[in-house]
Design an enzyme around this catalytic site. Structure first.
Site, PDB file in Angstrom:
ATOM      1  CB  VAL B 103      -0.911   0.025   1.251  1.00 33.27           C
ATOM      2  CG1 VAL B 103      -1.735   1.306   1.306  1.00 33.27           C
ATOM      3  CG2 VAL B 103      -1.831  -1.198   1.281  1.00 33.27           C
ATOM      4  CB  CYS B 104       1.103   4.115   0.661  1.00 40.59           C
ATOM      5  SG  CYS B 104       1.381   5.879   0.838  1.00 40.59           S
ATOM      6  CB  THR B 105       5.895   5.074  -0.291  1.00 43.72           C
ATOM      7  OG1 THR B 105       5.639   5.167   1.114  1.00 43.72           O
ATOM      8  CG2 THR B 105       5.486   6.368  -0.964  1.00 43.72           C
TER       9      THR B 105
END
Lengths: 232, 232
Positions: B103-105
């Site tokens: 998820v995300c970075t």
């Protein structure tokens, strides 16, 4: 409300639904000059209904004055309805908060503490009707703001709830910035996020499966409402 | 994939963005017969970038075989890019997982471990382009599924990410039920949840304010990419 400094306290109790708290936490904590306190009776790990363990950092006896108190929901809410120590704490601490708030079934706990009488409020869709036991007017919206009471609907509406509060306390620009940073540009995979969008079959299935749990919740709400009425 | 039993592991590391993890956790843990493990080097409290303290319950050395590994993002991701112990662990543990996810970075960490080469993937909008340093094709979508890699975009897209995975592992009905129970019927207060919806002013403001941080992230990605190339 000045954006200079804002003190937000969440009640962090056993068997809460952690996302009720963590989604709103993420938004509040990103705003400038906000201190977030996680408040519970004991300073030991608190386990969510689904096993996530979070550490409180403030007790009922010791925390800075709160501008905002927020009660999340979850199965553990049922025990709180009979927990006079917690209800007394909520009545006491909210005497000088600016906003009294909740996410999900946390609003039933506010109701049990006598803090929603005469207010419009919301809750998780499955339990929304129980608010009327506490003299509140149930409103099926994601965020309901009535004077100094702000309540969010089920679980994920904690995101909208907190963004709405930050838009008020810090201004729209800060809230927009946080919405962009948490990339809240939702694209739910299905259209069943509310009972209106869900199929009759799904609603029936949940209703059967959760019957016993929902009865426990209702009984707890009725006991709490009866105690409130005896007090008044 | 059978719905009989599913083992999901999240990397829980210092200065992660807790909502990257907690939103997806909430969805996975609600599905039947799912065990969720929070994995870190030490079994002591891990503090998020904004101060929430979560307890890991599994170490690099000891956890059941994982069906799904998920790496969340957040500022602490930058340190992981140079953290050979963690990157080695990811390479090792993903040898027999069914899905390698983020998820995300968190996707940049997967990239640094060499796990996204030749795959389509996503990340937080601010860092999406960095995926190409690792031979991945950046895709600006909330959930990107390419063979056994599933990546989510910024923070709140962890909800869509996890619902999409559960629809695959447990079937659409279970995913719909969870979406209803977490009342994911979003109504974002503003239309700026993605860079496309945000104003030029807001994007410029963030770009100026985060310049130093974004440079640190890019430098870390470039160092990690150079090491990967030296290995190959």
């Amino acid at each position: 409300m000045s954006s200079a400094s804002l003190s937000v306290g969440f009640l962090l109790y056993p068997e809460l639904t952690q996302l009720d708290l963590t989604a709103a936490y993420e938004v509040f904590a990103r705003a400038p000059n906000v201190d977030v306190h996680l408040i519970w009776k004991t300073q030991t790990l608190v386990k969510s209904d689904l096993g996530l363990e979070i550490m409180p950092n403030a007790s009922f006896e010791a925390h800075p004055k709160l501008d905002i108190i927020c009660v999340p929901g979850g199965p553990g809410q049922i025990a709180l309805m009979d927990d006079q120590e917690t209800l007394d704490y909520l009545r006491r601490t909210t005497k000088d908060t600016k906003l009294i708030t909740s996410v999900c079934t946390g609003s039933l706990v506010l109701g049990a503490a006598g803090l929603l009488e005469g207010y419009r409020a919301t809750s998780h869709w499955s339990s929304l009707d129980q608010l009327s036991l506490f003299g509140a007017t149930p409103v099926a919206e994601r965020v309901v703001w009535d004077r100094d009471r702000v309540t969010g609907a089920g679980v994920t509406s904690g995101i909208e709830f907190a963004l709405t509060v930050i838009a008020d306390t810090h201004g729209r620009e800060i809230a927009e910035e946080i919405q962009l940073q948490i990339e809240y540009d939702p694209a739910p995979p299905f259209s069943c996020g509310s009972p209106e969008g869900a199929s009759r079959e799904l609603l029936d299935k949940l209703s059967v499966r959760n019957r016993e749990f929902m009865l426990k919740r209702r009984n707890a709400a009725e006991r709490a409402a009866a105690r409130l009425q005896a007090l008044s």
